[in-house]
Design a protein around this motif. Sequence first.
Motif, PDB file in Angstrom:
ATOM      1  N   MET A 115      29.256 -79.356  22.279  1.00 37.50           N
ATOM      2  CA  MET A 115      29.823 -80.281  21.298  1.00 37.50           C
ATOM      3  C   MET A 115      28.775 -80.657  20.254  1.00 37.50           C
ATOM      4  N   ASP A 116      27.551 -80.857  20.687  1.00 38.27           N
ATOM      5  CA  ASP A 116      26.465 -81.190  19.769  1.00 38.27           C
ATOM      6  C   ASP A 116      26.272 -80.061  18.747  1.00 38.27           C
ATOM      7  N   ASN A 117      26.189 -78.842  19.227  1.00 41.01           N
ATOM      8  CA  ASN A 117      26.033 -77.683  18.328  1.00 41.01           C
ATOM      9  C   ASN A 117      27.248 -77.506  17.433  1.00 41.01           C
ATOM     10  N   ASP A 123      29.393 -79.611  10.353  1.00 36.23           N
ATOM     11  CA  ASP A 123      29.025 -80.759   9.529  1.00 36.23           C
ATOM     12  C   ASP A 123      29.946 -81.964   9.756  1.00 36.23           C
ATOM     13  N   TYR A 124      30.310 -82.196  11.023  1.00 29.79           N
ATOM     14  CA  TYR A 124      31.091 -83.380  11.361  1.00 29.79           C
ATOM     15  C   TYR A 124      30.135 -84.559  11.494  1.00 29.79           C
ATOM     16  N   HIS A 125      30.581 -85.706  11.044  1.00 31.61           N
ATOM     17  CA  HIS A 125      29.753 -86.901  11.172  1.00 31.61           C
ATOM     18  C   HIS A 125      29.992 -87.592  12.509  1.00 31.61           C
ATOM     19  N   ILE A 126      31.228 -87.585  12.952  1.00 35.58           N
ATOM     20  CA  ILE A 126      31.584 -88.202  14.228  1.00 35.58           C
ATOM     21  C   ILE A 126      32.659 -87.354  14.896  1.00 35.58           C
ATOM     22  N   ILE A 127      32.455 -87.085  16.196  1.00 34.83           N
ATOM     23  CA  ILE A 127      33.493 -86.454  17.002  1.00 34.83           C
ATOM     24  C   ILE A 127      33.823 -87.442  18.113  1.00 34.83           C
ATOM     25  N   LEU A 128      35.038 -87.940  18.073  1.00 27.40           N
ATOM     26  CA  LEU A 128      35.489 -88.892  19.081  1.00 27.40           C
ATOM     27  C   LEU A 128      36.183 -88.139  20.205  1.00 27.40           C
ATOM     28  N   GLY A 129      36.155 -88.719  21.381  1.00 29.28           N
ATOM     29  CA  GLY A 129      36.866 -88.137  22.515  1.00 29.28           C
ATOM     30  C   GLY A 129      37.968 -89.065  22.956  1.00 29.28           C
ATOM     31  N   THR A 130      39.092 -88.496  23.292  1.00 29.56           N
ATOM     32  CA  THR A 130      40.216 -89.291  23.769  1.00 29.56           C
ATOM     33  C   THR A 130      40.675 -88.760  25.110  1.00 29.56           C
ATOM     34  N   GLN A 131      41.199 -89.668  25.917  1.00 34.45           N
ATOM     35  CA  GLN A 131      41.726 -89.269  27.216  1.00 34.45           C
ATOM     36  C   GLN A 131      43.166 -89.721  27.374  1.00 34.45           C
ATOM     37  N   GLY A 132      43.741 -90.200  26.298  1.00 35.62           N
ATOM     38  CA  GLY A 132      45.125 -90.637  26.361  1.00 35.62           C
ATOM     39  C   GLY A 132      45.314 -91.970  27.051  1.00 35.62           C
ATOM     40  N   ASN A 133      44.215 -92.702  27.252  1.00 34.69           N
ATOM     41  CA  ASN A 133      44.348 -93.977  27.954  1.00 34.69           C
ATOM     42  C   ASN A 133      43.841 -95.155  27.121  1.00 34.69           C
ATOM     43  N   ILE A 145      40.609 -81.540  16.686  1.00 32.01           N
ATOM     44  CA  ILE A 145      39.931 -80.242  16.717  1.00 32.01           C
ATOM     45  C   ILE A 145      39.807 -79.706  18.140  1.00 32.01           C
ATOM     46  N   THR A 146      40.641 -80.203  19.039  1.00 28.27           N
ATOM     47  CA  THR A 146      40.556 -79.816  20.449  1.00 28.27           C
ATOM     48  C   THR A 146      40.622 -78.306  20.625  1.00 28.27           C
ATOM     49  N   GLU A 147      41.644 -77.674  20.088  1.00 25.77           N
ATOM     50  CA  GLU A 147      41.822 -76.223  20.266  1.00 25.77           C
ATOM     51  C   GLU A 147      40.662 -75.441  19.666  1.00 25.77           C
ATOM     52  N   GLU A 148      40.227 -75.863  18.494  1.00 25.43           N
ATOM     53  CA  GLU A 148      39.098 -75.196  17.824  1.00 25.43           C
ATOM     54  C   GLU A 148      37.838 -75.304  18.674  1.00 25.43           C
ATOM     55  N   PHE A 149      37.603 -76.486  19.252  1.00 21.04           N
ATOM     56  CA  PHE A 149      36.407 -76.657  20.086  1.00 21.04           C
ATOM     57  C   PHE A 149      36.518 -75.875  21.384  1.00 21.04           C
ATOM     58  N   ILE A 150      37.682 -75.868  22.013  1.00 23.19           N
ATOM     59  CA  ILE A 150      37.859 -75.121  23.266  1.00 23.19           C
ATOM     60  C   ILE A 150      37.541 -73.646  23.043  1.00 23.19           C
ATOM     61  N   GLU A 151      38.052 -73.093  21.959  1.00 26.51           N
ATOM     62  CA  GLU A 151      37.781 -71.693  21.633  1.00 26.51           C
ATOM     63  C   GLU A 151      36.274 -71.472  21.448  1.00 26.51           C
ATOM     64  N   TYR A 152      35.620 -72.372  20.719  1.00 29.98           N
ATOM     65  CA  TYR A 152      34.181 -72.292  20.482  1.00 29.98           C
ATOM     66  C   TYR A 152      33.414 -72.364  21.802  1.00 29.98           C
ATOM     67  N   ALA A 153      33.736 -73.366  22.631  1.00 29.62           N
ATOM     68  CA  ALA A 153      33.009 -73.575  23.887  1.00 29.62           C
ATOM     69  C   ALA A 153      33.195 -72.402  24.840  1.00 29.62           C
ATOM     70  N   ASN A 154      34.398 -71.888  24.933  1.00 24.92           N
ATOM     71  CA  ASN A 154      34.631 -70.757  25.824  1.00 24.92           C
ATOM     72  C   ASN A 154      33.897 -69.500  25.361  1.00 24.92           C
ATOM     73  N   LYS A 155      33.817 -69.297  24.049  1.00 21.16           N
ATOM     74  CA  LYS A 155      33.045 -68.165  23.538  1.00 21.16           C
ATOM     75  C   LYS A 155      31.566 -68.322  23.867  1.00 21.16           C
ATOM     76  N   LYS A 156      31.041 -69.528  23.696  1.00 25.72           N
ATOM     77  CA  LYS A 156      29.630 -69.786  24.027  1.00 25.72           C
ATOM     78  C   LYS A 156      29.387 -69.553  25.513  1.00 25.72           C
ATOM     79  N   TYR A 157      30.290 -70.070  26.347  1.00 27.65           N
ATOM     80  CA  TYR A 157      30.158 -69.940  27.797  1.00 27.65           C
ATOM     81  C   TYR A 157      30.179 -68.483  28.219  1.00 27.65           C
ATOM     82  N   GLU A 158      31.022 -67.687  27.569  1.00 30.47           N
ATOM     83  CA  GLU A 158      31.146 -66.278  27.911  1.00 30.47           C
ATOM     84  C   GLU A 158      30.030 -65.436  27.275  1.00 30.47           C
ATOM     85  N   GLY A 159      29.142 -66.077  26.509  1.00 26.95           N
ATOM     86  CA  GLY A 159      28.004 -65.372  25.934  1.00 26.95           C
ATOM     87  C   GLY A 159      28.260 -64.720  24.599  1.00 26.95           C
ATOM     88  N   GLU A 160      29.339 -65.101  23.939  1.00 24.59           N
ATOM     89  CA  GLU A 160      29.656 -64.502  22.629  1.00 24.59           C
ATOM     90  C   GLU A 160      28.959 -65.248  21.535  1.00 24.59           C
TER      91      GLU A 160
END
Length: 160
Positions: A115-117, A123-133, A145-160
Amino acid sequence: MLGIANSVILTAIVIFLFFAFLHKKEPQIVYVDNVKVFSTFNMSRDLNRIHQGDLKKQKTTVDSLIGILQKTNAPSENPELQQLFIYENNRLKEMGDYFSNEVSQQVWSRINSYMDNFGKENDYHIILGTQGNGNIMYAKKEIDITEEFIEYANKKYEGE
């Protein structure tokens, strides 16, 4: 002549500053759904698959011991079996606690580093997290940006 030059320079500076402030990028505030990020992050799925298999095996062991103890006419006459049941049941609880605490912490640590990277790269200034509560009571879907971040994180995790 000097007065005209100063006026031209001053006017140019004012125009430059006007356009510089006019084109100043607005702070970007976006959010992600933490629950969805955690549950769809490949590392979380991988570790869940690994640990759920171990938990299932341990639960089968405990269930088998319960069955044996229930069939025994006098369970108190078999203290070794009771001790084995207590040991295996405690082990099942410890495995469950480990998964829910330690493994979750490992996953969140990885997500937070991504998330930091991700925030810096976009160039986001703030990324908030929500849990629906109640953390975020309302936000426009355009800044989700949930879907965009999930795609990014999974690519990083898989070494892409």
